[in-house]
Scaffold this motif. Structure first.
Motif, PDB file in Angstrom:
ATOM      1  N   LEU A 143       0.816  -1.259   0.121  1.00  0.00           N
ATOM      2  CA  LEU A 143      -0.023  -0.083   0.091  1.00  0.00           C
ATOM      3  C   LEU A 143       0.994   1.109  -0.183  1.00  0.00           C
ATOM      4  CD1 LEU A 143      -2.703  -1.059   2.391  1.00  0.00           C
ATOM      5  CD2 LEU A 143      -3.089  -0.350   0.112  1.00  0.00           C
ATOM      6  N   LYS A 147       0.687   3.860  -2.912  1.00  0.00           N
ATOM      7  CA  LYS A 147       0.313   5.435  -2.706  1.00  0.00           C
ATOM      8  C   LYS A 147       1.245   6.380  -2.988  1.00  0.00           C
ATOM      9  CE  LYS A 147      -3.306   3.621   0.673  1.00  0.00           C
ATOM     10  NZ  LYS A 147      -3.813   3.748   1.951  1.00  0.00           N
ATOM     11  N   ASP A 150       1.088   7.132  -6.431  1.00  0.00           N
ATOM     12  CA  ASP A 150      -0.014   7.719  -6.868  1.00  0.00           C
ATOM     13  C   ASP A 150      -0.059   8.940  -6.435  1.00  0.00           C
ATOM     14  OD1 ASP A 150      -1.253   5.456  -7.918  1.00  0.00           O
ATOM     15  OD2 ASP A 150      -2.734   5.111  -6.031  1.00  0.00           O
ATOM     16  N   LYS A 160      -5.356  10.905 -10.775  1.00  0.00           N
ATOM     17  CA  LYS A 160      -5.205   9.773 -10.102  1.00  0.00           C
ATOM     18  C   LYS A 160      -4.948   8.561 -11.134  1.00  0.00           C
ATOM     19  CE  LYS A 160      -6.445   6.706  -6.556  1.00  0.00           C
ATOM     20  NZ  LYS A 160      -6.246   5.543  -6.969  1.00  0.00           N
ATOM     21  N   THR A 182      -6.787  -0.268  -2.836  1.00  0.00           N
ATOM     22  CA  THR A 182      -6.682   1.007  -4.006  1.00  0.00           C
ATOM     23  C   THR A 182      -7.723   0.828  -5.184  1.00  0.00           C
ATOM     24  OG1 THR A 182      -4.980  -0.347  -5.298  1.00  0.00           O
ATOM     25  CG2 THR A 182      -4.215   1.052  -3.346  1.00  0.00           C
ATOM     26  N   GLN A 184      -7.512  -0.417  -8.293  1.00  0.00           N
ATOM     27  CA  GLN A 184      -6.699  -0.286  -9.446  1.00  0.00           C
ATOM     28  C   GLN A 184      -6.895  -1.258 -10.321  1.00  0.00           C
ATOM     29  OE1 GLN A 184      -3.648   1.192  -7.349  1.00  0.00           O
ATOM     30  NE2 GLN A 184      -3.441   3.184  -8.523  1.00  0.00           N
TER      31      GLN A 184
END
Length: 255
Positions: A143, A147, A150, A160, A182, A184
């Motif tokens: 994570l 992140k 991102d 994003k 997330t 994604q």
């Protein structure tokens, strides 16, 4: 993840069966060893083959494409020596691509990253560090990796990304848990050029073109010298065969 759960359930069931047989009639130790080897082999193969969807669902191609559209993708940039030259070649052939960028490189070369975005190419997250042992990360560390990248992307573009490509193309249960947070889309490939292993540009292009078909996703790397002759020759071949290069986002949305 469904395949992983099914495999785990079957393995546990077989193990319990072996225990029952061992306590009733007695069996040799090598049966346990054989089951362990089989389980480990399946887990490893599942990690290295995104098309299996073993730990998570990954988009590796779009077989529903009716037009001759394919996606060219680049990993491990931005690179100060080659990425801008790659952009020049893409612009020369009016081609669009998708760049899966490493967060550390985005922070180190922000102007190159902004040039990718400014020229209309798609951007994906390729972790922050891409370190050698990254596949052993915990969910929390994954994570952090995702992140951080991102945030680096958002800081420079106010956007994003919804796309993520695992470093080395390896998936794990911990990565799957992180991506569930997330939300994604995981992007793989259907044509691996092996451009980091094969040095001869002609061999790389031949390997790619032998596997070409509508909806394909091609993997290249914008971090080494052979990417330039490979890309130019590949785009010439695609042009002759009436293929159109589109971003991953566009390929995903074709039905």
């Amino acid at each position: 993840m469904k395949n992983f759960k099914i495999t785990s359930f079957v393995t546990i069931s077989l193990f319990l069966l072996l225990v029952i047989l061992d306590t009733t009639v007695g069996i040799a130790l090598w049966w346990y060893i054989l089951l362990l080897i089989l389980w480990f082999t399946i887990m490893a193969l599942g990690s290295f083959n995104m098309s299996w969807g073993f730990y998570l669902k990954a988009f590796t191609s779009n077989p529903k494409v009716t037009q001759k559209n394919i996606a060219i993708t680049f990993d491990d940039g931005p690179n100060p020596e080659y990425t801008l030259k790659v952009l020049d070649i893409l612009n020369q052939y009016n081609a669009k691509a998708t760049f899966f960028c490493i967060g550390e490189h985005i922070e180190r070369y922000p102007e190159i990253f902004k040039a990718i975005v400014a020229q209309g190419h798609a951007i994906g997250n390729h972790s922050f560090s891409h370190e050698l042992m990254i596949d052993f990360n915990s969910t929390e560390n994954w994570l952090d990796e995702i992140k951080q990248t991102d945030n680096a992307i958002h800081k420079l573009t106010n956007r994003k990304t919804t796309l993520f490509r695992p470093p080395f193309g390896v998936t794990t249960p911990k990565l799957a848990q992180a991506l569930a947070v997330t939300e994604q889309q995981v992007i793989g490939w259907s044509i691996r050029s092996f451009d980091t292993v094969i040095k001869n540009p002609e061999r790389i292009v031949k390997r790619i073109t032998k596997q070409l078909k509508p909806g394909a996703v091609i993997l290249l790397h914008d971090k080494q010298p052979n990417v330039l002759p490979v890309l130019e020759h590949l785009l010439q071949v695609l042009q002759k065969q009436d293929y159109q290069t589109v971003t991953i986002n566009e390929l995903l949305n074709e039905h």
